[in-house]
Write a protein that holds these residues in place. Sequence first.
Motif, short mmCIF file in Angstrom:
data_model
loop_
_atom_site.label_atom_id
_atom_site.label_comp_id
_atom_site.label_asym_id
_atom_site.label_seq_id
_atom_site.Cartn_x
_atom_site.Cartn_y
_atom_site.Cartn_z
N TRP A 167 -9.56 7.71 -7.70
CA TRP A 167 -8.96 8.30 -6.52
C TRP A 167 -7.63 9.14 -6.84
CZ3 TRP A 167 -3.86 6.40 -7.55
CH2 TRP A 167 -4.03 5.20 -8.34
N ASN A 169 -3.93 10.19 -5.26
CA ASN A 169 -2.77 10.07 -4.52
C ASN A 169 -2.09 11.41 -4.37
OD1 ASN A 169 -2.91 7.21 -3.77
ND2 ASN A 169 -1.40 6.61 -5.36
N TYR A 193 -7.38 11.37 3.22
CA TYR A 193 -6.67 10.20 3.70
C TYR A 193 -5.14 10.12 3.18
CZ TYR A 193 -10.84 8.20 6.16
OH TYR A 193 -11.79 8.34 6.94
N SER A 194 -5.03 10.59 1.83
CA SER A 194 -3.88 10.68 1.18
C SER A 194 -2.95 11.65 1.48
CB SER A 194 -4.07 10.44 -0.20
OG SER A 194 -2.70 10.29 -1.32
N ASP A 253 2.01 6.69 5.24
CA ASP A 253 1.38 7.67 4.32
C ASP A 253 1.38 7.03 2.88
OD1 ASP A 253 4.14 7.20 3.23
OD2 ASP A 253 4.66 9.32 3.23
N CYS A 254 1.19 5.66 2.80
CA CYS A 254 0.88 5.06 1.49
C CYS A 254 -0.34 4.42 1.50
CB CYS A 254 1.99 4.29 1.15
SG CYS A 254 1.67 3.29 -0.48
N HIS A 255 -1.26 4.42 0.74
CA HIS A 255 -2.74 3.84 0.71
C HIS A 255 -2.63 2.39 0.93
CE1 HIS A 255 -6.83 3.14 -0.23
NE2 HIS A 255 -6.25 1.93 -0.65
N TYR A 258 -1.63 2.31 4.87
CA TYR A 258 -2.57 2.66 6.00
C TYR A 258 -4.06 2.30 5.72
CZ TYR A 258 -3.97 6.55 2.76
OH TYR A 258 -4.47 7.06 1.52
N VAL A 259 -4.36 1.69 4.51
CA VAL A 259 -5.71 1.21 4.60
C VAL A 259 -5.99 -0.10 5.58
CG1 VAL A 259 -4.99 -0.54 2.75
CG2 VAL A 259 -7.26 0.24 2.90
N LEU A 266 -11.32 2.45 6.84
CA LEU A 266 -11.21 2.28 5.45
C LEU A 266 -11.82 0.63 5.08
CD1 LEU A 266 -7.94 4.40 4.77
CD2 LEU A 266 -10.39 4.85 4.32
N ARG A 277 -9.00 -1.12 -4.13
CA ARG A 277 -9.51 0.29 -4.02
C ARG A 277 -10.71 0.72 -4.68
NH1 ARG A 277 -4.70 5.04 -4.07
NH2 ARG A 277 -5.80 6.50 -2.68
N SER A 295 -13.73 11.55 7.44
CA SER A 295 -12.68 12.16 6.95
C SER A 295 -12.52 13.58 7.24
CB SER A 295 -12.33 11.99 5.48
OG SER A 295 -13.54 12.59 4.72
#
Length: 295
Positions: A167, A169, A193-194, A253-255, A258-259, A266, A277, A295
């Motif tokens: 992944w 970021n 997404y990031s 804005d952080c996984h 927002y996940v 997600l 993750r 996406s």
Amino acid sequence: MNLSILYRGPLASCNYDCPYCPFAKRRDSRAELRADREALARFADWVDRNPDGDRISVLFTPWGEGLTRSWYRQTLTRLSHLPHVDRVAIQTNLACRLDWVADADRDTLALWATYHPGQVRRDAFLGRCATLRDLGVRFSVGIVGQPEHLAEARALRAALPDDVYLWVNAADGHRYEPAEEADWTAIDPLFGYSVRPHESAGRACRAGETVISVRGDGQVRRCHFVDEPLGNLYDGSYRAALRPRPCPNRLCDCHIGYVHLKTLPLYDVFAGGVLERIPVRGVTWGVPRRALAAS
């Protein structure tokens, strides 16, 4: 209830000094380390007691590096063997001994490992990944999308097995031009997404319902990014506050935030591996085709 807990104690020190991390250069005093160790032990005892009879999953998200501290390794091992714990994971730079992993339940343990170019040799990091793989540990690998790290990210992707998800970021404060975003998306198909914050105000989120954030003193928040307390873990006062609720923030804005938004797909993308993750198996490094289309 299936309850996911993001735990963050007072630990703030790290063995790395990444220039893009505001916490990397801090050092904890002996008293601060003792306080972190005591807070973690209290939390582990609570998970062990499981007073509400939940199925529990835990992700440790320390500001510092936890696995260089023996008490985090011991706690991960301990919790991995509890029958009511479905997953125990930690965010880590992987700069630690790995022999402890052999004592953990590797069906429950998982690692979220970040590669930091300039702090560790790529071959050394890959060697640790190979050790995890040999030991049968679930793990994902990631990198911060700093422009100067693109070549390293490509080399890392080429060296990792195809079934290990890499992944990316988005770097804070960096604007990605379309061609640049395409370069990073070729490494991580979910980079989109990031790279763009998600509208979250008024949107349904699992945080505060089946996902909570816990601090070292036991104070419970819905997530790391909403400061309003829901109560305390140890006196059980948080429990009555758990319910479906919209996000009060304009953007997420952080996984790890927002996940959990119900408006994003997600939980399907990372089914069985949300906390660590790790996407379900699919067409590209574990990313399912339906997620790429979304996406």
